[in-house]
Design a protein around this motif. Structure first.
Motif, PDB file in Angstrom:
ATOM      1  N   LYS A 108      -1.141  -5.586 -12.570  1.00  0.00           N
ATOM      2  CA  LYS A 108       0.196  -5.051 -12.308  1.00  0.00           C
ATOM      3  C   LYS A 108       0.689  -5.474 -10.921  1.00  0.00           C
ATOM      4  CE  LYS A 108       2.273  -2.295 -14.513  1.00  0.00           C
ATOM      5  NZ  LYS A 108       3.245  -2.758 -13.531  1.00  0.00           N
ATOM      6  N   LEU A 109      -0.197  -5.494  -9.940  1.00  0.00           N
ATOM      7  CA  LEU A 109       0.198  -5.948  -8.610  1.00  0.00           C
ATOM      8  C   LEU A 109       0.562  -7.430  -8.612  1.00  0.00           C
ATOM      9  CD1 LEU A 109      -2.164  -4.208  -6.022  1.00  0.00           C
ATOM     10  CD2 LEU A 109       0.336  -4.245  -5.977  1.00  0.00           C
ATOM     11  N   GLN A 110      -0.202  -8.224  -9.363  1.00  0.00           N
ATOM     12  CA  GLN A 110       0.081  -9.650  -9.415  1.00  0.00           C
ATOM     13  C   GLN A 110       1.442  -9.901 -10.046  1.00  0.00           C
ATOM     14  OE1 GLN A 110      -2.108 -11.818  -7.904  1.00  0.00           O
ATOM     15  NE2 GLN A 110      -0.363 -13.228  -8.072  1.00  0.00           N
ATOM     16  N   LEU A 169      -2.469   9.140 -14.858  1.00  0.00           N
ATOM     17  CA  LEU A 169      -3.211   8.024 -14.274  1.00  0.00           C
ATOM     18  C   LEU A 169      -2.363   6.756 -14.369  1.00  0.00           C
ATOM     19  CD1 LEU A 169      -5.714   6.508 -13.184  1.00  0.00           C
ATOM     20  CD2 LEU A 169      -6.528   6.380 -15.556  1.00  0.00           C
ATOM     21  N   PHE A 170      -1.832   6.498 -15.543  1.00  0.00           N
ATOM     22  CA  PHE A 170      -1.018   5.305 -15.742  1.00  0.00           C
ATOM     23  C   PHE A 170       0.298   5.384 -14.982  1.00  0.00           C
ATOM     24  CE2 PHE A 170      -3.806   5.169 -19.454  1.00  0.00           C
ATOM     25  CZ  PHE A 170      -4.248   3.853 -19.391  1.00  0.00           C
ATOM     26  N   ILE A 171       0.948   6.522 -15.033  1.00  0.00           N
ATOM     27  CA  ILE A 171       2.222   6.679 -14.343  1.00  0.00           C
ATOM     28  C   ILE A 171       2.047   6.446 -12.846  1.00  0.00           C
ATOM     29  CG2 ILE A 171       4.013   8.349 -13.717  1.00  0.00           C
ATOM     30  CD1 ILE A 171       3.584   9.587 -16.534  1.00  0.00           C
ATOM     31  N   SER A 172       0.949   6.946 -12.287  1.00  0.00           N
ATOM     32  CA  SER A 172       0.679   6.757 -10.857  1.00  0.00           C
ATOM     33  C   SER A 172       0.427   5.290 -10.529  1.00  0.00           C
ATOM     34  CB  SER A 172      -0.527   7.600 -10.436  1.00  0.00           C
ATOM     35  OG  SER A 172      -0.263   8.976 -10.584  1.00  0.00           O
ATOM     36  N   ILE A 173      -0.326   4.605 -11.382  1.00  0.00           N
ATOM     37  CA  ILE A 173      -0.600   3.184 -11.150  1.00  0.00           C
ATOM     38  C   ILE A 173       0.688   2.374 -11.232  1.00  0.00           C
ATOM     39  CG2 ILE A 173      -1.742   1.130 -12.081  1.00  0.00           C
ATOM     40  CD1 ILE A 173      -4.083   2.923 -12.886  1.00  0.00           C
ATOM     41  N   TRP A 174       1.535   2.700 -12.202  1.00  0.00           N
ATOM     42  CA  TRP A 174       2.821   2.004 -12.300  1.00  0.00           C
ATOM     43  C   TRP A 174       3.616   2.169 -11.004  1.00  0.00           C
ATOM     44  CZ3 TRP A 174       4.558   4.390 -17.630  1.00  0.00           C
ATOM     45  CH2 TRP A 174       3.716   3.900 -18.641  1.00  0.00           C
ATOM     46  N   ALA A 175       3.694   3.417 -10.540  1.00  0.00           N
ATOM     47  CA  ALA A 175       4.483   3.699  -9.340  1.00  0.00           C
ATOM     48  C   ALA A 175       3.943   2.949  -8.131  1.00  0.00           C
ATOM     49  CB  ALA A 175       4.499   5.203  -9.076  1.00  0.00           C
ATOM     50  N   MET A 176       2.626   2.977  -7.959  1.00  0.00           N
ATOM     51  CA  MET A 176       2.032   2.353  -6.781  1.00  0.00           C
ATOM     52  C   MET A 176       2.167   0.838  -6.803  1.00  0.00           C
ATOM     53  SD  MET A 176      -1.399   4.648  -6.003  1.00  0.00           S
ATOM     54  CE  MET A 176      -2.106   4.455  -7.651  1.00  0.00           C
ATOM     55  N   THR A 177       1.956   0.229  -7.952  1.00  0.00           N
ATOM     56  CA  THR A 177       1.968  -1.235  -8.013  1.00  0.00           C
ATOM     57  C   THR A 177       3.386  -1.796  -7.999  1.00  0.00           C
ATOM     58  OG1 THR A 177       1.762  -1.108 -10.438  1.00  0.00           O
ATOM     59  CG2 THR A 177      -0.269  -1.393  -9.166  1.00  0.00           C
ATOM     60  N   GLN A 178       4.304  -1.161  -8.718  1.00  0.00           N
ATOM     61  CA  GLN A 178       5.672  -1.678  -8.776  1.00  0.00           C
ATOM     62  C   GLN A 178       6.430  -1.472  -7.470  1.00  0.00           C
ATOM     63  OE1 GLN A 178       5.828  -0.406 -13.356  1.00  0.00           O
ATOM     64  NE2 GLN A 178       7.858  -0.696 -12.497  1.00  0.00           N
ATOM     65  N   THR A 179       5.964  -0.554  -6.643  1.00  0.00           N
ATOM     66  CA  THR A 179       6.581  -0.349  -5.333  1.00  0.00           C
ATOM     67  C   THR A 179       6.574  -1.634  -4.515  1.00  0.00           C
ATOM     68  OG1 THR A 179       6.091   2.020  -5.202  1.00  0.00           O
ATOM     69  CG2 THR A 179       6.280   0.838  -3.115  1.00  0.00           C
ATOM     70  N   TYR A 180       5.536  -2.441  -4.668  1.00  0.00           N
ATOM     71  CA  TYR A 180       5.406  -3.669  -3.877  1.00  0.00           C
ATOM     72  C   TYR A 180       6.428  -4.738  -4.277  1.00  0.00           C
ATOM     73  CZ  TYR A 180       1.215  -1.802  -1.737  1.00  0.00           C
ATOM     74  OH  TYR A 180       0.340  -1.017  -1.022  1.00  0.00           O
ATOM     75  N   ALA A 181       7.106  -4.533  -5.410  1.00  0.00           N
ATOM     76  CA  ALA A 181       8.216  -5.404  -5.791  1.00  0.00           C
ATOM     77  C   ALA A 181       9.544  -4.705  -5.568  1.00  0.00           C
ATOM     78  CB  ALA A 181       8.084  -5.821  -7.261  1.00  0.00           C
ATOM     79  N   ASP A 182       9.669  -3.496  -6.108  1.00  0.00           N
ATOM     80  CA  ASP A 182      10.957  -2.796  -6.087  1.00  0.00           C
ATOM     81  C   ASP A 182      11.375  -2.375  -4.683  1.00  0.00           C
ATOM     82  OD1 ASP A 182      10.652  -3.109  -8.789  1.00  0.00           O
ATOM     83  OD2 ASP A 182      10.084  -1.028  -9.175  1.00  0.00           O
ATOM     84  N   PHE A 183      10.395  -2.049  -3.822  1.00  0.00           N
ATOM     85  CA  PHE A 183      10.692  -1.616  -2.453  1.00  0.00           C
ATOM     86  C   PHE A 183      10.034  -2.551  -1.435  1.00  0.00           C
ATOM     87  CE2 PHE A 183      11.285   2.109  -5.090  1.00  0.00           C
ATOM     88  CZ  PHE A 183      12.446   2.663  -4.573  1.00  0.00           C
ATOM     89  N   ALA A 184      10.004  -3.829  -1.790  1.00  0.00           N
ATOM     90  CA  ALA A 184       9.364  -4.819  -0.914  1.00  0.00           C
ATOM     91  C   ALA A 184      10.006  -4.845   0.469  1.00  0.00           C
ATOM     92  CB  ALA A 184       9.435  -6.203  -1.551  1.00  0.00           C
ATOM     93  N   THR A 185      11.321  -4.683   0.532  1.00  0.00           N
ATOM     94  CA  THR A 185      12.017  -4.712   1.828  1.00  0.00           C
ATOM     95  C   THR A 185      11.510  -3.613   2.746  1.00  0.00           C
ATOM     96  OG1 THR A 185      14.010  -5.621   0.808  1.00  0.00           O
ATOM     97  CG2 THR A 185      14.265  -4.569   2.961  1.00  0.00           C
ATOM     98  N   GLN A 186      11.315  -2.420   2.200  1.00  0.00           N
ATOM     99  CA  GLN A 186      10.806  -1.303   2.991  1.00  0.00           C
ATOM    100  C   GLN A 186       9.391  -1.584   3.482  1.00  0.00           C
ATOM    101  OE1 GLN A 186      10.372   2.324   0.775  1.00  0.00           O
ATOM    102  NE2 GLN A 186      10.155   3.590   2.603  1.00  0.00           N
TER     103      GLN A 186
END
Length: 220
Positions: A108-110, A169-186
């Motif tokens: 998901k991070l990749q 578990l899945f919802i948390s992983i989604w939130a943590m990994t997608q943050t690195y794309a959706d909030f990359a500027t922050q």
């Protein structure tokens, strides 16, 4: 008697080349559309802007995608399909829970690293209530999600994981990994980075994997 080659053989080769060229151009258009939709949203995007980003005329763009909505739906479908490729818990039955969870987080991070614009388009669609994606998610994401929940529950039943709520578990992983794309500027701002690079995602994967596994694995 001489054997005359079929006159259809040459056109077939041309058709193959034409099909390959078409697929390459469609992929180029979809990548450009991801960028435009990510920056301007569906309502703020125009076919003119997407055509310009693609390096083709608007008329040519409309030949491949008849409307902005058709192109937007195609982009969304591709995003979800890429996401679903990372949700393969049930297809690796011989792997340990630790290996599967780590592979899931890293995958998901990749995806956030490789397709940041796609992730942003998906996020915008979900925030808007998934008006164009709801049915596709229900028929494609939900069954796989339920299958993964069942597998995690079996790990809990066998004492491999602590008593957790698998859905979160899945919802948390989604939130943590997608943050690195959706909030990359922050993230770039607080880390004093001009742009997040692969080593940043590798460090994030190491940290998130450690944190998640420490929280869910049963301690013997």
């Amino acid at each position: 008697m001489a054997i005359i080659s079929s006159p259809l053989s040459a056109p077939k080769r041309q058709d193959t080349k034409s099909s390959s060229t078409r697929l390459a151009l469609e992929a180029k258009i979809q990548k450009a559309a991801e960028s435009v939709f990510a920056e301007f949203g569906f309502m703020g995007s125009t076919m003119e802007r997407i055509a310009q980003q693609s390096g083709i005329s608007k008329q040519n763009l409309l030949y491949y995608f008849s409307s902005k909505e058709v192109l937007y739906r195609k982009v969304l479908q591709n995003i979800v399909d890429l996401w679903l490729e990372r949700m393969v818990f049930a297809e690796q039955k011989n792997a340990t829970p630790e290996q599967l969870i780590e592979a899931y987080i890293r995958g998901k991070l990749q995806l956030s690293h490789d397709k940041p614009d796609a992730s942003k388009v998906f996020a915008q669609e979900i925030i808007a209530g998934a008006p164009m994606l709801r049915d596709y998610l229900r028929t494609h994401l939900k069954p796989l999600f339920d299958s993964n929940i069942h597998l995690v529950q079996s790990w809990m039943d066998h004492g491999q994981l602590t008593n957790i709520e698998p859905e979160h578990l899945f919802i948390s992983i989604w939130a943590m990994t997608q943050t690195y794309a959706d909030f990359a500027t922050q993230i770039e701002l607080v880390l004093d980075k001009k742009k997040l690079e692969q080593p940043d995602f590798d460090r994030a994967a190491k940290f998130l994997t450690h944190m998640v596994l420490h929280g869910v694995l049963a301690h013997k």
